[in-house]
Design a protein around this motif. Structure first.
Motif: not given
Length: 449
Positions: A35-44, A302-307
């Motif tokens: 999650i931390e990595q995804e937040i860093l990679n995705n500004p959305c 990508s953000a929607v998929m991750f959530i």
């Protein structure tokens, strides 16, 4: 010439499905990192600091009279959660490989294949068991993925060449043969012929009969056995991090009288939401540069998929935990020795979740109870017959705790006592379980234990 129409069920290899499988297998600490990595990679993506107030507008709802909603930005390709049909086409993995090991193998595999084959390689890596074996045929994989069998075979053959060799093999014999080939042994070598033609004799180390069958001498057979002993029976063992000295449970169980409650451990998991600034860009695209809008569109998807993948993981774990509590009430309320060995297949049928996802979900996950921390897998079949491994180990510990300290029980004697209880296991299995309990052998326990 006749035209025929056939309705087939195929697994559509979507980014959402791959992400669901990956996050489902993650233990809680690894999920935090992801999650931390995804937040860093995705500004959305951003962390929601406070709970949304009642009546707040949800993602996907129109906020003005623009020509589309945010949902319109997600293509018709299945970016959502896998349907039941897709779930039914997945594979049953007895005990999935550690996520860190999968990542290491995938990194090595990507260096050897074309970029367009990355999704197939990622799926195959996620279908390895803890030993590195693939327990279903390539044609079945190809059929479910909707790709050519030759493509799957090609990637598998490349995977099998990754050190020590045999990763992706169907079984131990195939893995050992792969390793022998990498070491330069030919198909006519005694070593490979032993595995192909004398499998049962090799298991029993019957040197004389093997030598007679292969028309060679016993000395050569013993030499071949030494060569086999230098091979790796679990090719994935060298990959992935070692088990940590501590675990963080995914669940906490509370017991009040005859009632059992549980909660998902989300203390350190941030709640994610879509950044309002980027929602504004998507809802009013005419006010921004085309390149900027396209960039945000991709990040939004990508953000929607991750959530969604996180929510799917949470829902799957919740259902499994409810099933465990419902079927293991005696364990929680009566005695820790009473574990009913649950079937992963039956659990999947009851919950409407494919067994492969049950296996992924329970791998590396733990629950905290008032009387200790237990692995979710310990509640499922892994022992002998109708007795779970955890129950067998508990009985071994109980026998040793109550033994005569001046004349402690040997593994053979423990084996006989277990047989009297209806548990038929071999002495070496007793020794293995005793070692897992960190209990020394009888000679070392005498007057000391």
């Amino acid at each position: 010439m006749r035209q025929e129409f056939r309705l087939e069920q195929k697994l559509i290899l979507t980014p959402q499905l791959l992400l669901n499988l990956k996050l489902l297998a993650l233990p809680i600490l690894d999920l935090e990192t992801a999650i931390e990595q995804e937040i860093l990679n995705n500004p959305c993506l951003e962390i929601e600091e406070v709970k949304a107030e009642e009546g707040e507008k949800e993602i996907g709802k129109k906020e003005n009279d623009d020509e589309f909603s945010l949902e319109d930005l997600i293509p018709e390709e299945n970016y959502g959660l896998p349907s039941k049909i897709v779930e039914d086409d997945l594979f049953d993995i007895a005990n999935p490989a550690p996520v860190s090991a999968v990542d290491e193998i995938l990194t090595k595999l990507r260096q050897k294949i074309e970029k367009k084959d990355y999704p197939i390689a990622e799926f195959l890596c996620n279908c390895l068991d803890e030993n590195g074996f693939l327990e279903f045929p390539p044609e079945e994989i190809a059929q479910n993925l909707g790709v050519e069998e030759e493509k799957v075979e090609k990637i598998l053959e490349i995977m099998k060449t990754i050190e020590p060799g045999g990763i992706g093999a169907a079984n131990l014999k195939e893995a050992l043969i792969c390793q022998l080939r990498l070491k330069g042994f030919g198909e006519d070598s005694i070593e490979i012929r032993m595995l192909r033609e004398c499998e049962e004799l090799v298991k029993n180390k019957n040197y004389q009969k093997i030598a007679a069958k292969l028309k060679t001498n016993v000395f050569r057979i013993k030499e071949a056995f030494n060569n086999l002993a230098n091979l790796e029976p679990r090719p994935l063992r060298r990959y992935g991090s070692q088990k940590p000295d501590f675990v963080v449970p995914d669940f906490k169980v509370y017991i009040e009288g005859e009632n059992i409650y549980f909660e998902l451990n989300e203390d350190n998991l941030p709640r994610l939401k879509i950044n309002n600034y980027y929602k504004e860009i998507l809802l009013n695209p005419k006010n921004y540069e085309k390149e900027q809008v396209e960039f945000v569109k991709n990040k939004f998807k990508s953000a929607v998929m991750f959530i969604r993948a996180i929510e799917q993981r949470k829902e799957t774990l919740r259902k499994i935990m409810e099933y465990i509590i419902e079927n293991q009430k005696d364990f929680f309320l009566v005695s820790r020795e009473i574990i009913k060995p649950l079937s992963i297949k039956e659990c999947g049928q009851k919950l409407g979740i494919h067994p492969s996802n049950i296996s992924r979900a329970i791998a590396g996950k733990y629950l905290e109870t008032p009387f200790g921390i237990f692995a979710l897998r310990s509640f499922f079949s892994s022992g002998m017959g109708e007795t779970s491994k955890s129950t067998i180990k508990a009985k071994i510990k109980n026998l040793i705790d109550n033994e005569d300290k001046n004349n402690p029980l040997t593994d053979d004697e423990i084996c006989e006592k277990l047989k009297a209880m209806g548990i038929n296991i071999k002495r070496r299995t007793v020794a293995k379980y005793r070692q897992e309990l960190n209990i020394p052998k009888a000679s070392e326990r005498k007057n000391k234990w």
